[in-house]
Scaffold this motif. Structure first.
Motif, PDB file in Angstrom:
ATOM      1  N   ARG A  87       0.902  -1.135  -0.028  1.00 55.15           N
ATOM      2  CA  ARG A  87      -0.117  -0.069  -0.053  1.00 55.15           C
ATOM      3  C   ARG A  87       0.897   1.310   0.079  1.00 55.15           C
ATOM      4  N   TYR A  88       0.751   2.017  -1.008  1.00 52.53           N
ATOM      5  CA  TYR A  88       1.792   2.856  -1.348  1.00 52.53           C
ATOM      6  C   TYR A  88       1.741   4.075   0.016  1.00 52.53           C
ATOM      7  N   ALA A  89       0.852   4.319   0.621  1.00 52.08           N
ATOM      8  CA  ALA A  89       0.886   5.503   1.537  1.00 52.08           C
ATOM      9  C   ALA A  89       1.311   6.702   1.219  1.00 52.08           C
ATOM     10  N   LEU A  90       0.679   7.222   0.084  1.00 52.24           N
ATOM     11  CA  LEU A  90       1.013   8.540  -0.443  1.00 52.24           C
ATOM     12  C   LEU A  90      -0.063   9.427   0.273  1.00 52.24           C
ATOM     13  N   PHE A  91       0.629  10.666   0.323  1.00 52.58           N
ATOM     14  CA  PHE A  91      -0.236  11.875   0.767  1.00 52.58           C
ATOM     15  C   PHE A  91      -1.051  12.408  -0.202  1.00 52.58           C
ATOM     16  N   PRO A  92      -2.593  12.219  -0.088  1.00 54.63           N
ATOM     17  CA  PRO A  92      -3.539  12.499  -1.179  1.00 54.63           C
ATOM     18  C   PRO A  92      -3.593  14.163  -1.393  1.00 54.63           C
ATOM     19  N   HIS A  93      -3.322  14.874  -0.296  1.00 56.05           N
ATOM     20  CA  HIS A  93      -3.279  16.347  -0.577  1.00 56.05           C
ATOM     21  C   HIS A  93      -2.178  16.882  -0.916  1.00 56.05           C
ATOM     22  N   LEU A  94      -1.049  16.204  -1.210  1.00 62.50           N
ATOM     23  CA  LEU A  94       0.288  16.797  -1.898  1.00 62.50           C
ATOM     24  C   LEU A  94       0.353  16.197  -3.446  1.00 62.50           C
ATOM     25  N   ASP A  95       0.814  16.939  -4.293  1.00 61.32           N
ATOM     26  CA  ASP A  95       1.368  16.486  -5.482  1.00 61.32           C
ATOM     27  C   ASP A  95       2.512  15.612  -5.702  1.00 61.32           C
ATOM     28  N   VAL A  96       2.744  15.008  -6.852  1.00 57.45           N
ATOM     29  CA  VAL A  96       3.915  14.135  -6.948  1.00 57.45           C
ATOM     30  C   VAL A  96       5.092  14.759  -6.311  1.00 57.45           C
ATOM     31  N   TYR A  97       5.434  15.881  -6.715  1.00 58.26           N
ATOM     32  CA  TYR A  97       6.784  16.674  -6.413  1.00 58.26           C
ATOM     33  C   TYR A  97       6.651  16.446  -4.633  1.00 58.26           C
ATOM     34  N   ASP A  98       5.636  17.016  -4.126  1.00 59.97           N
ATOM     35  CA  ASP A  98       5.700  17.239  -2.541  1.00 59.97           C
ATOM     36  C   ASP A  98       5.755  15.679  -2.009  1.00 59.97           C
ATOM     37  N   ASN A  99       5.135  14.904  -2.601  1.00 58.94           N
ATOM     38  CA  ASN A  99       5.196  13.554  -1.819  1.00 58.94           C
ATOM     39  C   ASN A  99       6.633  13.061  -1.825  1.00 58.94           C
ATOM     40  N   ILE A 100       7.392  13.208  -3.059  1.00 60.15           N
ATOM     41  CA  ILE A 100       8.496  12.745  -3.074  1.00 60.15           C
ATOM     42  C   ILE A 100       9.741  13.396  -2.027  1.00 60.15           C
ATOM     43  N   ALA A 101       9.203  15.062  -1.927  1.00 57.79           N
ATOM     44  CA  ALA A 101      10.127  15.776  -1.479  1.00 57.79           C
ATOM     45  C   ALA A 101       9.867  15.707   0.227  1.00 57.79           C
ATOM     46  N   PHE A 102       8.842  14.955   0.689  1.00 62.74           N
ATOM     47  CA  PHE A 102       8.523  15.175   2.159  1.00 62.74           C
ATOM     48  C   PHE A 102       9.625  14.821   2.860  1.00 62.74           C
ATOM     49  N   GLY A 103      10.129  13.836   2.864  1.00 61.21           N
ATOM     50  CA  GLY A 103      11.171  13.274   3.742  1.00 61.21           C
ATOM     51  C   GLY A 103      12.316  14.064   3.712  1.00 61.21           C
ATOM     52  N   LEU A 104      12.759  14.656   2.481  1.00 64.36           N
ATOM     53  CA  LEU A 104      13.915  15.479   2.473  1.00 64.36           C
ATOM     54  C   LEU A 104      13.540  16.728   3.121  1.00 64.36           C
ATOM     55  N   LYS A 105      12.481  17.366   3.270  1.00 68.02           N
ATOM     56  CA  LYS A 105      12.162  18.732   4.003  1.00 68.02           C
ATOM     57  C   LYS A 105      12.405  18.435   5.520  1.00 68.02           C
ATOM     58  N   LEU A 106      12.044  17.306   5.973  1.00 68.27           N
ATOM     59  CA  LEU A 106      12.339  16.931   7.321  1.00 68.27           C
ATOM     60  C   LEU A 106      13.832  16.528   7.630  1.00 68.27           C
ATOM     61  N   LYS A 107      14.543  16.092   6.737  1.00 67.04           N
ATOM     62  CA  LYS A 107      15.749  15.321   7.026  1.00 67.04           C
ATOM     63  C   LYS A 107      16.747  16.427   7.505  1.00 67.04           C
ATOM     64  N   LYS A 108      17.835  16.194   8.361  1.00 66.57           N
ATOM     65  CA  LYS A 108      18.851  17.217   8.771  1.00 66.57           C
ATOM     66  C   LYS A 108      20.189  16.434   8.229  1.00 66.57           C
ATOM     67  N   ILE A 109      21.131  17.089   7.752  1.00 65.08           N
ATOM     68  CA  ILE A 109      22.386  16.626   7.455  1.00 65.08           C
ATOM     69  C   ILE A 109      23.640  17.271   8.086  1.00 65.08           C
ATOM     70  N   PRO A 110      24.558  16.406   8.518  1.00 62.68           N
ATOM     71  CA  PRO A 110      25.762  16.887   9.293  1.00 62.68           C
ATOM     72  C   PRO A 110      26.663  17.897   8.371  1.00 62.68           C
ATOM     73  N   TYR A 111      27.109  19.071   8.999  1.00 62.72           N
ATOM     74  CA  TYR A 111      28.254  19.676   7.947  1.00 62.72           C
ATOM     75  C   TYR A 111      29.251  20.200   9.129  1.00 62.72           C
ATOM     76  N   LYS A 112      30.410  20.489   8.388  1.00 59.58           N
ATOM     77  CA  LYS A 112      31.295  20.944   9.331  1.00 59.58           C
ATOM     78  C   LYS A 112      31.544  22.477   9.324  1.00 59.58           C
ATOM     79  N   THR A 113      31.764  23.216  10.479  1.00 57.61           N
ATOM     80  CA  THR A 113      31.863  24.531  10.585  1.00 57.61           C
ATOM     81  C   THR A 113      33.039  24.917  11.751  1.00 57.61           C
ATOM     82  N   LYS A 114      33.189  26.051  11.754  1.00 53.91           N
ATOM     83  CA  LYS A 114      34.266  26.543  12.886  1.00 53.91           C
ATOM     84  C   LYS A 114      33.412  27.362  14.039  1.00 53.91           C
ATOM     85  N   ASP A 115      33.621  27.160  15.129  1.00 54.87           N
ATOM     86  CA  ASP A 115      32.941  27.698  16.298  1.00 54.87           C
ATOM     87  C   ASP A 115      33.553  29.191  16.466  1.00 54.87           C
TER      88      ASP A 115
END
Length: 504
Positions: A87-115
């Motif tokens: 069962r695909y469990a797609l979000f019916p209120h979102l279009d194809v783009y936003d269904n695919i992008a949903f996880g990316l918008k929530l995801k956080k990725i590590p990056y290096k910086t100086k304090d």
């Protein structure tokens, strides 16, 4: 194989619910970039195994190693894996783009910086809109939906919705993609098309796929490696070609493709007897050993009467587009044959099989043996949760029972058989089954059926997880509820314990 080539390893993994195992002693390694399929009937434990890899279920015991690190107790969101469900469990209120992008918008990725002090530190950030757009566009291209990004998912076909679900999973760039019967909701034509597309996606992505299905054709079409399961246990692991040509037991031979399976006997060095005739083969087994013989329908050649190894009569035929499928009778045995040449029904023919196309397997079942049986104080034999009025004098030749119920030997020694351990054997043809649940000694459910030419071999499992293997000429269905009826006179007993310790 090099250790760095292995991405996933399951070691002695078990999953137990109450007193029964859903998955038992599961051991498997998966190579990087491999397409592995878990194949088996409903209830065999394949989805439970996949869910343990994903983290939705935790194993009762055992280890699940990802790149050498145990992840068996990690929650799903901490595993670099993604799952595609039936069962695909797609979000019916979102279009194809936003269904695919949903996880990316929530995801956080590590990056290096100086304090502020100039030290290098690791922080987390979200993807930028440009990064999300690049990843979604790439995922849409892989699933051939480049022009669909603005479409509402409810307007898409089942196959297109499945592609969106796959794109949503792969956009996160998982190390392993888990697919739980993802094509099950599609029609036959769409399913066949998606099989080829999934295989092509796997090639493009280069990541590891672990796929669950009960469809043999899907497994044979797409997999690098197939893991066949039954009752929570692995039956065989191998390439599609190996499993098709060299099944390890009757269950695998019956489950993968169409097979002729017969009971046979080794009568010489690389000589086997089945269908009432002697055949040359290429497998070596001890003389007189009872074996199972497997021959694929396409490997049997039809010849003019008298020119083959055994004569037969064609009793049925079906045209299947690329070939004819014939049913022929050799005595009481059915033989399934596939050939591109037409034959008439009722035609007398002869059959031949090349030695290398006759596959010999160790017979899985030769008798029903209950090694945990014992004799109670009433001289009844107890096994499978039932007391049976057996002849207990079998355990000591020439003995008898006196009026008090003690066993008396030929030389007058007396034995009290209470709690004496024995082995109980019952031939498979000595067990009857009935749909009248009051008719037998015990009730169970048919969990497996294999046609062996002139009879079915069934496994009936009781509520207490006791199995009875039954040979019958009658047709039944898997999951039928039946009663098991055994004449106690047919039960053979052997002493398991030292009888001298029971002398009185």
């Amino acid at each position: 194989m090099k250790k760095e080539d292995v991405i996933l390893e399951l070691i002695n993994v078990n999953k137990k619910y109450d007193d029964s195992f859903a998955v038992e002693n599961f051991n498997l390694y998966v190579k990087k970039g491999e397409f592995v399929t878990f194949l088996g009937p409903s209830g065999c434990g394949k989805t439970t195994t996949l869910r343990m890899i994903a983290g939705f279920e935790l194993p009762t015991s055992g280890e699940i190693l990802l790149n050498g690190k145990d992840i068996s107790q990690l929650p799903p969101f901490k595993r670099p894996l993604n799952t595609v469900f039936q069962r695909y469990a797609l979000f019916p209120h979102l279009d194809v783009y936003d269904n695919i992008a949903f996880g990316l918008k929530l995801k956080k990725i590590p990056y290096k910086t100086k304090d502020k002090k100039g030290n290098l530190v690791t922080k987390l950030r979200k993807f930028t809109r440009e990064e999300i757009d690049e990843k979604v566009t790439k995922a849409l291209k892989i699933v051939d939906l480049e022009a669909f990004e603005g479409r509402n998912v409810s307007t898409l076909s089942g196959g297109q919705q499945q592609r969106v679900a796959i794109a949503r999973a792969i956009v996160n760039e998982p190390e392993i993609l888990l697919l739980d019967e993802p094509l099950g909701a599609l029609d036959l034509k769409m399913r066949k098309e998606m099989q080829l597309e999934l295989k092509e996606m796997h090639r493009k992505l280069g990541i590891t796929f672990i796929y669950v299905t009960h469809d043999q054709e899907e497994a044979l079409t797409m997999s690098d490696t197939i893991v066949i399961m039954k009752d929570g246990q692995i039956q065989q692991i191998g390439t599609p070609l190996d499993i098709y040509n060299e099944p390890q037991n009757a269950f695998v031979a019956d489950f993968i493709g169409e097979s002729n399976i017969y009971s046979g006997t080794m009568i010489g060095e690389k000589k086997v007897r089945f269908l009432g005739k002697q055949w040359d083969c290429v497998d070596s087994f001890p003389i007189n050993e009872k074996v199972d013989v497997v021959v694929r329908p396409e490997d049997i050649k039809i010849k003019p009467l008298g020119e083959g190894n055994v004569n037969a009569k064609i009793v049925n035929k079906i045209f299947k587009g690329i070939n004819y499928q014939f049913t022929a009778m050799v005595g009481n045995n059915e033989v399934l044959i596939q050939s591109t040449n037409d034959r008439a029904i009722n035609q007398e023919v002869s059959l031949s099989i090349k030695p290398e196309l006759i596959h010999i397997m160790k017979r899985e079942f030769s008798t029903n043996r209950y090694s945990d049986a014992y004799i109670d104080k009433n001289n009844q034999v107890v096994f499978a949760g039932v007391s049976w009025d057996c002849d207990v004098t079998q355990i000591l030749p020439g003995s008898s029972l006196n009026e008090e119920g003690y066993l008396i030997s030929k030389d007058g020694k007396k034995y009290d058989l209470s709690d004496f351990d024995v082995i109980a054997d019952i031939d498979m043809h000595d067990i009857e089954i009935s749909d009248d649940l009051e008719d037998g000694n015990i009730v169970g459910e048919i969990i497996q059926m294999v046609w062996k030419g002139d009879h079915y071999q069934l496994i009936v499992r009781t509520e207490d997880e006791e199995d009875f293997v039954v040979d019958t000429v009658w047709t039944w269905n898997e999951f039928d509820k039946v009663s098991v009826k055994i004449d106690p006179k047919k039960i053979k007993l052997k002493a398991k314990a030292d009888l001298s310790k029971y002398e009185i």
